[in-house]
Motif scaffolding. Structure first.
Motif, PDB file in Angstrom:
ATOM      1  N   SER A   1      36.165  52.780  54.896  1.00 51.97           N
ATOM      2  CA  SER A   1      35.146  51.837  54.481  1.00 51.97           C
ATOM      3  C   SER A   1      34.212  51.562  55.646  1.00 51.97           C
ATOM      4  O   SER A   1      34.628  51.087  56.693  1.00 51.97           O
ATOM      5  N   ALA A   2      32.924  51.855  55.451  1.00 52.50           N
ATOM      6  CA  ALA A   2      31.950  51.682  56.525  1.00 52.50           C
ATOM      7  C   ALA A   2      31.740  50.210  56.870  1.00 52.50           C
ATOM      8  O   ALA A   2      31.195  49.901  57.907  1.00 52.50           O
TER       9      ALA A   2
ATOM     10  N   ARG B   1      41.575  56.732  61.276  1.00 59.72           N
ATOM     11  CA  ARG B   1      40.966  57.703  62.170  1.00 59.72           C
ATOM     12  C   ARG B   1      41.054  57.254  63.623  1.00 59.72           C
ATOM     13  O   ARG B   1      40.646  56.157  63.964  1.00 59.72           O
TER      14      ARG B   1
ATOM     15  N   ASP C   1      30.322  60.399  63.962  1.00 58.13           N
ATOM     16  CA  ASP C   1      30.353  61.205  62.733  1.00 58.13           C
ATOM     17  C   ASP C   1      31.765  61.278  62.152  1.00 58.13           C
ATOM     18  O   ASP C   1      31.950  61.317  60.938  1.00 58.13           O
ATOM     19  N   CYS C   2      32.753  61.316  63.032  1.00 65.14           N
ATOM     20  CA  CYS C   2      34.146  61.417  62.588  1.00 65.14           C
ATOM     21  C   CYS C   2      34.575  60.218  61.749  1.00 65.14           C
ATOM     22  O   CYS C   2      35.552  60.288  61.001  1.00 65.14           O
TER      23      CYS C   2
ATOM     24  N   GLY D   1      32.375  58.733  59.678  1.00 70.52           N
ATOM     25  CA  GLY D   1      31.406  58.629  58.602  1.00 70.52           C
ATOM     26  C   GLY D   1      30.227  57.737  58.968  1.00 70.52           C
ATOM     27  O   GLY D   1      29.493  57.287  58.095  1.00 70.52           O
TER      28      GLY D   1
ATOM     29  N   ASP E   1      26.720  57.534  60.294  1.00 69.56           N
ATOM     30  CA  ASP E   1      25.589  58.438  60.455  1.00 69.56           C
ATOM     31  C   ASP E   1      24.601  57.858  61.455  1.00 69.56           C
ATOM     32  O   ASP E   1      24.087  56.757  61.257  1.00 69.56           O
TER      33      ASP E   1
END
Length: 188
Positions: free
Chosen positions: A2-3, A119, A174-175, A177, A179
């Protein structure tokens, strides 16, 4: 992933603190909440490699956790994050994470990220490498972590060290998500 969840950023004593600093700056620019933890050696490296004082570095993060506070929120799996970026990552930190023998909040948070299957990206800063370093990288990779050394992409035709740092950090983000719109990508 979740960003809208926060990102933990760990800074260790390896050379290249500019990587962690730039990650904090990019996250702030992109509206990503950050939780910062800096190792004792990371504080020393900050003094050697930057003009930032401790307070200026800490001001780049939304939340700062003392490295000895193993009871901090980021030490618990119930505290939801998108993961953790360690930039730069020393081989000592790599070894602690690889073996699961954590001695500080920084390595405990990394261990929690792995156990929760989130991550973990480690911008390992060491060269040359011996077999022990490579074994530790393999162990972290087998546990689900990502070893992302700050390796420049010369197809971007960097004009400065800042260009190289920006691209390396953007690739690490990037890993997760995240951007970074200014990052030049191959073929674009």
């Amino acid at each position: 992933m979740s960003a809208n969840r926060p990102l933990i950023i760990g800074i260790t004593g390896a050379t290249g603190i500019v990587l962690g600093v730039r990650a904090l700056e990019m996250c702030r620019e992109l509206g990503v909440e950050t939780h910062l933890v800096v190792s004792q050696a990371g504080e020393m490296t900050r003094a050697y490699e930057t003009d930032l004082d401790r307070e200026q570095l800490h001001a780049l993060a939304d939340h700062v956790h003392p490295v000895k506070d193993v009871g901090a929120s980021i030490a618990s799996g119930s505290f939801r994050t998108m993961g953790m970026l360690i930039a730069p990552c020393s081989v000592r930190t790599l070894a602690e994470v690889a073996t699961g023998v954590t001695t500080t909040l920084l390595t405990r948070a990394a261990d929690v990220v792995l156990k929760e299957r989130r991550r973990l990206v480690m911008m390992v800063r060491e060269a040359p490498l011996h077999a022990g370093h490579i074994r530790n990288m393999l162990a972290v990779t087998e546990m689900g972590g990502i070893i992302q050394p700050p390796v420049p992409a010369f197809y971007t035709k960097p004009q400065s060290v800042s260009d190289i740092v920006d691209h390396c950090v953007a690739r690490a983000l990037d890993c997760f998500g995240i951007d970074v719109p200014t990052m030049q990508r191959w073929g674009e």
